[in-house]
Motif scaffolding. Structure first.
Motif, PDB file in Angstrom:
ATOM      1  N   VAL A 194       0.870  -1.172   0.000  1.00  0.00           N
ATOM      2  CA  VAL A 194       0.000   0.000   0.000  1.00  0.00           C
ATOM      3  C   VAL A 194       0.905   1.219   0.000  1.00  0.00           C
ATOM      4  CG1 VAL A 194      -1.727   1.331   1.266  1.00  0.00           C
ATOM      5  CG2 VAL A 194      -1.860  -1.170   1.247  1.00  0.00           C
ATOM      6  N   LYS A 195       0.713   2.105  -0.962  1.00  0.00           N
ATOM      7  CA  LYS A 195       1.487   3.345  -1.049  1.00  0.00           C
ATOM      8  C   LYS A 195       0.523   4.500  -0.822  1.00  0.00           C
ATOM      9  CE  LYS A 195       4.632   5.859  -4.160  1.00  0.00           C
ATOM     10  NZ  LYS A 195       5.257   5.850  -5.512  1.00  0.00           N
ATOM     11  N   VAL A 251       5.248  -5.721   8.292  1.00  0.00           N
ATOM     12  CA  VAL A 251       5.114  -4.773   7.187  1.00  0.00           C
ATOM     13  C   VAL A 251       6.287  -3.793   7.227  1.00  0.00           C
ATOM     14  CG1 VAL A 251       3.663  -2.983   6.160  1.00  0.00           C
ATOM     15  CG2 VAL A 251       2.613  -4.999   7.223  1.00  0.00           C
ATOM     16  N   LEU A 252       6.934  -3.611   6.095  1.00  0.00           N
ATOM     17  CA  LEU A 252       8.064  -2.691   5.990  1.00  0.00           C
ATOM     18  C   LEU A 252       7.587  -1.342   5.483  1.00  0.00           C
ATOM     19  CD1 LEU A 252      11.142  -2.087   5.971  1.00  0.00           C
ATOM     20  CD2 LEU A 252      11.171  -2.942   3.608  1.00  0.00           C
ATOM     21  N   MET A 253       7.883  -0.277   6.218  1.00  0.00           N
ATOM     22  CA  MET A 253       7.528   1.086   5.814  1.00  0.00           C
ATOM     23  C   MET A 253       8.741   1.749   5.175  1.00  0.00           C
ATOM     24  SD  MET A 253       6.165   4.265   8.165  1.00  0.00           S
ATOM     25  CE  MET A 253       6.024   5.924   7.480  1.00  0.00           C
ATOM     26  N   THR A 254       8.547   2.291   3.973  1.00  0.00           N
ATOM     27  CA  THR A 254       9.615   2.964   3.249  1.00  0.00           C
ATOM     28  C   THR A 254       9.139   4.365   2.856  1.00  0.00           C
ATOM     29  OG1 THR A 254      10.358   0.852   2.335  1.00  0.00           O
ATOM     30  CG2 THR A 254      11.182   2.864   1.277  1.00  0.00           C
ATOM     31  N   SER A 255       9.918   5.390   3.202  1.00  0.00           N
ATOM     32  CA  SER A 255       9.589   6.761   2.806  1.00  0.00           C
ATOM     33  C   SER A 255      10.117   7.028   1.402  1.00  0.00           C
ATOM     34  CB  SER A 255      10.198   7.761   3.795  1.00  0.00           C
ATOM     35  OG  SER A 255       9.659   7.588   5.089  1.00  0.00           O
ATOM     36  N   ASN A 256       9.308   7.708   0.597  1.00  0.00           N
ATOM     37  CA  ASN A 256       9.657   7.986  -0.792  1.00  0.00           C
ATOM     38  C   ASN A 256       9.938   9.471  -0.996  1.00  0.00           C
ATOM     39  OD1 ASN A 256       9.040   5.201  -1.502  1.00  0.00           O
ATOM     40  ND2 ASN A 256       6.883   5.785  -1.332  1.00  0.00           N
ATOM     41  N   ASN A 257      10.653   9.789  -2.068  1.00  0.00           N
ATOM     42  CA  ASN A 257      11.066  11.165  -2.328  1.00  0.00           C
ATOM     43  C   ASN A 257       9.897  12.105  -2.598  1.00  0.00           C
ATOM     44  OD1 ASN A 257      13.777  10.496  -2.036  1.00  0.00           O
ATOM     45  ND2 ASN A 257      14.032  10.025  -4.222  1.00  0.00           N
ATOM     46  N   ASP A 258       8.749  11.555  -3.032  1.00  0.00           N
ATOM     47  CA  ASP A 258       7.601  12.416  -3.352  1.00  0.00           C
ATOM     48  C   ASP A 258       6.711  12.689  -2.142  1.00  0.00           C
ATOM     49  OD1 ASP A 258       6.473   9.945  -3.003  1.00  0.00           O
ATOM     50  OD2 ASP A 258       5.435   9.875  -4.932  1.00  0.00           O
ATOM     51  N   GLY A 259       7.177  12.336  -0.942  1.00  0.00           N
ATOM     52  CA  GLY A 259       6.398  12.568   0.266  1.00  0.00           C
ATOM     53  C   GLY A 259       5.475  11.436   0.632  1.00  0.00           C
ATOM     54  N   SER A 260       5.382  10.428  -0.221  1.00  0.00           N
ATOM     55  CA  SER A 260       4.550   9.267   0.080  1.00  0.00           C
ATOM     56  C   SER A 260       5.342   8.259   0.907  1.00  0.00           C
ATOM     57  CB  SER A 260       4.063   8.604  -1.209  1.00  0.00           C
ATOM     58  OG  SER A 260       5.169   8.041  -1.914  1.00  0.00           O
ATOM     59  N   ALA A 261       4.657   7.223   1.339  1.00  0.00           N
ATOM     60  CA  ALA A 261       5.307   6.103   2.023  1.00  0.00           C
ATOM     61  C   ALA A 261       4.693   4.815   1.504  1.00  0.00           C
ATOM     62  CB  ALA A 261       5.143   6.200   3.537  1.00  0.00           C
ATOM     63  N   THR A 262       5.518   3.775   1.411  1.00  0.00           N
ATOM     64  CA  THR A 262       5.064   2.473   0.934  1.00  0.00           C
ATOM     65  C   THR A 262       5.133   1.470   2.075  1.00  0.00           C
ATOM     66  OG1 THR A 262       5.925   2.975  -1.274  1.00  0.00           O
ATOM     67  CG2 THR A 262       5.400   0.677  -0.799  1.00  0.00           C
ATOM     68  N   PHE A 263       4.067   0.703   2.221  1.00  0.00           N
ATOM     69  CA  PHE A 263       3.960  -0.316   3.263  1.00  0.00           C
ATOM     70  C   PHE A 263       3.903  -1.669   2.565  1.00  0.00           C
ATOM     71  CE2 PHE A 263       2.202   3.673   4.562  1.00  0.00           C
ATOM     72  CZ  PHE A 263       2.761   3.888   5.803  1.00  0.00           C
TER      73      PHE A 263
END
Length: 290
Positions: free
Chosen positions: A145-146, A161-173
């Protein structure tokens, strides 16, 4: 999740409605958007209904178990959508559900309308919980889920669940463990420790709409994403073989990319009053009863 639980897509959710109004509801103290039924299911123009694109839920906002407004939750696909089974998109048991083919993703826009005025609502806060993020054997169809614009994200201390922060301000789970069709939750208010470890609660603040993306890596299996519009990780009971157990510690992350300023709601163009011969009107489209 590989397959939905048994339930009718277009039927009302009487069991969960009763539970949500019950004093025993562990999430009673939090605002709650109850999804009662599906009025229209044509997400991405893929059916099973015809007419306007989108998925429309009839629901009620409740505080302390008391209904404060009848609402519509409208989900629109803003990218191409490739469902595994369009007819099962909608409600499955006590959950909202959307499915996709392996190796695909879909970007979605969520918005909430007052059913009385047919105007898009400005929300000071709303939580959604997404469940059963897992993958097929050998790492195939790994779910994610992003999300954009959320205020906080909550995972358990030992989340899979791994949370990753993205350059566009979103986060991916992203899912971290293999699952099967038998280990998903049946009740968003009664979850095993494993089910909590495979869920994420996202909170949006001061919004009229928000975007997220559901997707998975390549593979043969369709994937089913289940959700409720309430903060299950904050308040659901923890089920054990011996009864209700202690709740896990939670890690809540504040999204620093989201401004804290409160916006003033503005009228939404294209949303008109409901004509007598229409069941509802979304963006000027008349959806008739069936």
């Amino acid at each position: 999740q590989t397959q939905p639980t048994e339930g009718s897509t277009h039927s009302s959710v009487d069991a969960v409605t009763q539970l949500q109004l019950d004093n025993l509801d562990p999430c009673r103290g939090y605002p709650n958007l109850m999804l009662d039924s599906v009025l229209h299911s044509n997400l991405g123009g893929q059916g099973p209904d015809t007419g306007p694109e989108g998925l429309v839920f009839a629901g009620r906002e409740a505080i302390q178990g008391n209904t404060v407004d009848e609402v519509l939750l409208v989900i629109n696909a803003t990218s191409p959508y490739f469902p595994g089974e369009p007819k099962t998109v909608g409600i499955s048991g006590k959950f909202g559900t959307i499915n996709i083919n392996g190796g695909t993703h879909v970007k979605l826009k969520f918005s909430i309308f007052s059913r009385h005025t047919m105007r898009q609502q400005f929300k000071e806060r709303q939580e959604f919980t997404f469940f059963d993020l897992d993958m097929a054997p050998r790492g195939e169809t790994m779910e994610y889920v992003k999300a954009w614009g959320f205020h906080t994200a909550t995972l358990t201390e030992h989340s899979e669940v791994l949370m990753t922060s993205n350059n566009d301000g979103s986060a991916t789970f992203t899912a971290g463990q293999e699952g099967n069709g038998d280990d998903g939750p049946e009740d968003p208010l009664m979850l095993t420790m494993k089910q909590k470890n495979r869920a994420v609660t996202l909170e949006w603040s001061n919004f009229t709409e928000f975007e997220l993306e559901l997707g998975c890596s390549s593979g043969w299996h369709s994937r089913y994403f289940t959700f409720v519009a309430r903060p299950s990780l904050w308040c659901a009971h923890t089920s054990t073989p011996f009864g209700i157990g202690p709740n896990p510690k939670l890690n809540k992350t504040v999204n620093s990319a989201v401004a804290a300023s409160v916006r003033t709601p503005a009228p939404v163009a294209g949303v008109t009053e409901q004509p007598r011969n229409c069941l509802l009107v979304i963006f000027g489209w008349c959806i008739q009863g069936w």
